[in-house]
Scaffold this motif. Structure first.
Motif, short mmCIF file in Angstrom:
data_model
loop_
_atom_site.label_atom_id
_atom_site.label_comp_id
_atom_site.label_asym_id
_atom_site.label_seq_id
_atom_site.Cartn_x
_atom_site.Cartn_y
_atom_site.Cartn_z
N ARG A 255 0.84 -1.20 0.00
CA ARG A 255 0.00 0.00 0.00
C ARG A 255 0.88 1.25 0.00
NH1 ARG A 255 -4.46 -1.44 4.70
NH2 ARG A 255 -5.48 -3.20 3.64
N LEU A 256 1.94 1.24 0.81
CA LEU A 256 2.83 2.39 0.86
C LEU A 256 3.50 2.61 -0.48
CD1 LEU A 256 4.30 4.64 2.42
CD2 LEU A 256 6.02 2.94 3.06
N ALA A 257 3.92 1.53 -1.12
CA ALA A 257 4.56 1.66 -2.44
C ALA A 257 3.62 2.34 -3.43
CB ALA A 257 4.98 0.28 -2.93
N GLU A 258 2.34 1.99 -3.38
CA GLU A 258 1.35 2.64 -4.24
C GLU A 258 1.22 4.13 -3.91
OE1 GLU A 258 -0.40 1.60 -6.78
OE2 GLU A 258 0.08 -0.54 -6.77
N VAL A 259 1.15 4.44 -2.64
CA VAL A 259 1.04 5.83 -2.20
C VAL A 259 2.24 6.65 -2.67
CG1 VAL A 259 1.11 7.33 -0.16
CG2 VAL A 259 -0.44 5.36 -0.22
N MET A 260 3.42 6.05 -2.63
CA MET A 260 4.64 6.74 -3.04
C MET A 260 4.79 6.84 -4.55
SD MET A 260 7.28 5.02 -0.25
CE MET A 260 8.74 5.61 -1.14
N GLY A 305 -4.58 5.88 1.33
CA GLY A 305 -3.98 4.64 0.88
C GLY A 305 -4.05 3.51 1.90
N GLY A 306 -4.61 3.79 3.09
CA GLY A 306 -4.74 2.75 4.11
C GLY A 306 -3.43 2.40 4.78
N VAL A 307 -2.51 3.37 4.88
CA VAL A 307 -1.21 3.14 5.51
C VAL A 307 -1.19 3.84 6.87
CG1 VAL A 307 1.27 3.53 5.33
CG2 VAL A 307 -0.07 3.03 3.27
N PRO A 308 -0.90 3.13 7.96
CA PRO A 308 -0.87 3.75 9.29
C PRO A 308 0.22 4.81 9.40
CG PRO A 308 -0.99 1.36 9.47
CD PRO A 308 -0.69 1.66 8.05
N CYS A 309 -0.19 6.04 9.64
CA CYS A 309 0.75 7.15 9.73
C CYS A 309 0.14 8.23 10.60
CB CYS A 309 1.06 7.69 8.33
SG CYS A 309 2.27 9.04 8.28
N ALA A 310 0.94 8.87 11.44
CA ALA A 310 0.44 9.93 12.30
C ALA A 310 1.54 10.93 12.59
CB ALA A 310 -0.11 9.37 13.61
N GLN A 311 1.16 12.18 12.74
CA GLN A 311 2.11 13.18 13.18
C GLN A 311 2.56 12.86 14.60
OE1 GLN A 311 0.62 17.19 13.27
NE2 GLN A 311 2.55 18.06 14.01
N ILE A 312 3.82 13.11 14.88
CA ILE A 312 4.35 12.94 16.23
C ILE A 312 3.99 14.19 17.01
CG2 ILE A 312 6.43 12.69 17.63
CD1 ILE A 312 7.64 11.07 15.34
N TYR A 313 3.11 14.02 17.98
CA TYR A 313 2.51 15.14 18.70
C TYR A 313 3.32 15.55 19.93
CZ TYR A 313 -2.09 15.25 16.37
OH TYR A 313 -3.12 15.42 15.48
N SER A 314 3.33 16.84 20.17
CA SER A 314 3.62 17.35 21.51
C SER A 314 2.28 17.56 22.19
CB SER A 314 4.38 18.69 21.42
OG SER A 314 3.50 19.73 21.00
N ILE A 315 2.30 17.98 23.45
CA ILE A 315 1.04 18.20 24.14
C ILE A 315 0.24 19.32 23.48
CG2 ILE A 315 2.02 19.82 25.81
CD1 ILE A 315 -0.71 17.14 26.44
N ARG A 316 0.90 20.25 22.79
CA ARG A 316 0.19 21.32 22.10
C ARG A 316 -0.75 20.75 21.04
NH1 ARG A 316 4.24 23.80 20.59
NH2 ARG A 316 4.32 25.42 22.18
N GLU A 317 -0.23 19.84 20.21
CA GLU A 317 -1.06 19.25 19.17
C GLU A 317 -2.17 18.38 19.76
OE1 GLU A 317 2.46 20.76 17.45
OE2 GLU A 317 2.43 19.06 18.86
N ILE A 318 -1.87 17.73 20.87
CA ILE A 318 -2.89 16.92 21.54
C ILE A 318 -4.08 17.78 21.94
CG2 ILE A 318 -3.38 15.68 23.69
CD1 ILE A 318 -0.60 14.39 23.40
N PHE A 319 -3.81 18.96 22.48
CA PHE A 319 -4.90 19.84 22.89
C PHE A 319 -5.70 20.38 21.69
CE2 PHE A 319 -3.62 19.56 27.16
CZ PHE A 319 -4.50 20.29 27.96
N GLU A 320 -5.10 20.38 20.51
CA GLU A 320 -5.77 20.92 19.33
C GLU A 320 -6.45 19.85 18.48
OE1 GLU A 320 -2.49 22.77 17.40
OE2 GLU A 320 -2.44 24.53 18.73
N ASP A 321 -6.22 18.59 18.77
CA ASP A 321 -6.67 17.53 17.88
C ASP A 321 -8.14 17.17 18.09
OD1 ASP A 321 -7.04 14.43 17.22
OD2 ASP A 321 -5.36 15.22 16.04
N PRO A 322 -8.93 17.06 17.00
CA PRO A 322 -10.36 16.76 17.13
C PRO A 322 -10.65 15.35 17.64
CG PRO A 322 -9.70 16.82 14.81
CD PRO A 322 -8.55 17.35 15.59
#
Length: 392
Positions: A255-260, A305-322
């Motif tokens: 899946r990642l290869a397709e996305v790339m 593409g169904g590939v597990p990926c996430a931004q690496i959060y600090s606590i700031r992003e955690i407070f902003e995330d829906p």
């Protein structure tokens, strides 16, 4: 857990966190502290306007607080009266300390045969290191986790949180308490639970024990990489943010290869074993692709593409995330001493009997009168005398 009474005579986080979990689900947890100063957790971390730390306000949630000096004979006698009306005791003193004060498990079970005691210490109640002190950092080192943490060419580093072993031990302790309660339902007998801080961490380290025993493999530090899977690491986007990517099997890599836009990579490197042999090359290809795309594009493309990926959060992003907002992970509460406070919401969620937050960590000895007079029946004169003598 309503109807369950727990005496938390421990300090800092490990055993007390077990009490926090039980209290979140309705147990009556009575925190027992030294009359002068109380639990050191009150002064651990950021100190709030009320004089207690933010850690205390969050992690001593839902607990009653009383003061009692177990080292004095009169204090031990009052403690035994509490034990007679208690289901569970949580303690994390060095092995032998409670026995020295005359309130060890064997003595207390004579008062209450159904008593369950969680005993958490650095190395457990047995073995050549049983008498040695230790904290979470020591547990991480002794369990082998610190050895694995850091870059391949760098020194061992703190594995995320310096208190991780404490929290994990509290969770293992809660499992032990629940299992012991289930056993007591059948036998009517209590028991003690023996847990070393290092054991709580060691038990989580996947295959390092069988891999060493079978093949002599000593896993080394790999930075953000994972031993048996590639690509499974952290990568920097064009806009400077870091993301975590997890391709744990061949399907995910395809899946990642397709996305790339490089579908041929799935045929060139079809299995995990082959990709591990070509770790640096594949990591380089993924890193180059990430570096050409913004964070927003990376997240969108991998999600589609169904590939597990996430931004690496600090606590700031955690407070902003829906997602955090939708799940109610950040709980806004009112503390009577300092006003509004945001704390981690209790988990896990149960569909019929969910956990709940009732109050933040209370002042030292806030429930003395209720517990000592109403629960074990001290008279007003006895209560005042105990307080005047420093027992309470």
């Amino acid at each position: 857990m309503a109807g369950l009474r727990v005496l938390d005579i421990a300090t800092f986080v490990a055993a007390p966190f077990c009490g926090t979990v039980l209290a979140d689900f309705g147990a009556e947890v009575i925190k027992v502290e030294q009359p002068k100063g109380g639990d050191s957790l009150r002064q651990f971390g950021t100190i709030s306007e009320c004089g207690d730390s933010l850690v205390w306000l969050s992690e001593a949630r839902n607990k009653k607080t009383v003061t009692l000096d177990l080292r004095q004979a009169e204090g031990a006698a009052l403690f035994k009266k509490l034990v007679a009306k208690t289901d569970v005791i949580l303690e994390n003193f060095r092995p032998g300390t409670l026995e020295k004060w005359g309130v060890g498990f064997e003595a207390l079970r004579q008062i209450n045969p159904g008593l369950i005691m969680l005993r958490i210490s650095a190395y457990g109640q047995t073995g050549p290191k049983r008498d040695e002190p230790g904290f979470a950092r020591i547990a991480h080192a002794f369990a082998g986790l610190s050895w694995l943490s850091g870059e391949a060419d760098g020194p061992p580093v703190v594995p995320g949180s310096t208190s991780m072993a404490d929290y994990v031990s509290g969770m293992w302790g809660a499992i032990g308490v629940l299992a012991a309660l289930r056993a007591r339902d059948k036998s009517g007998r209590g028991q003690f639970i023996d847990l070393g801080l290092y054991e709580s961490v060691f038990r989580l380290l996947d295959e390092i024990a069988p891999a060493y025993a079978k093949y002599g493999t000593v896993r080394e530090r790999m930075g953000a990489d994972t031993v048996n899977v590639v690509p499974h690491s952290h990568y920097c986007t064009q806009t400077g943010e870091w993301v975590a990517l997890a391709c744990t099997n061949d399907k995910m890599f395809a899946r990642l290869a397709e996305v790339m836009g490089r579908p041929e990579l799935a045929k060139e490197f079809p299995t995990s074993a082959i990709r591990v042999q070509n770790r640096d090359h594949i990591n380089s290809l993924v890193a180059q692709w990430m570096a050409k795309h913004s964070l927003a594009d990376v997240i969108t493309l991998t999600r589609e593409g169904g590939v597990p990926c996430a931004q690496i959060y600090s606590i700031r992003e955690i407070f902003e995330d829906p997602q955090y907002k939708a799940r109610g992970n950040l709980l806004r509460v009112e503390d009577p001493r300092i006003g509004e406070l945001v704390v981690p919401a209790p988990i896990p969620r149960l569909s019929e009997t969910p956990p709940e937050f009732r109050h933040t960590g209370r002042p030292l000895g806030a429930d003395n009168e209720d517990v000592f007079m109403n629960l074990i029946g001290l008279s007003a004169d006895e209560f005042r005398a105990a307080r005047a003598s420093g027992v309470i």
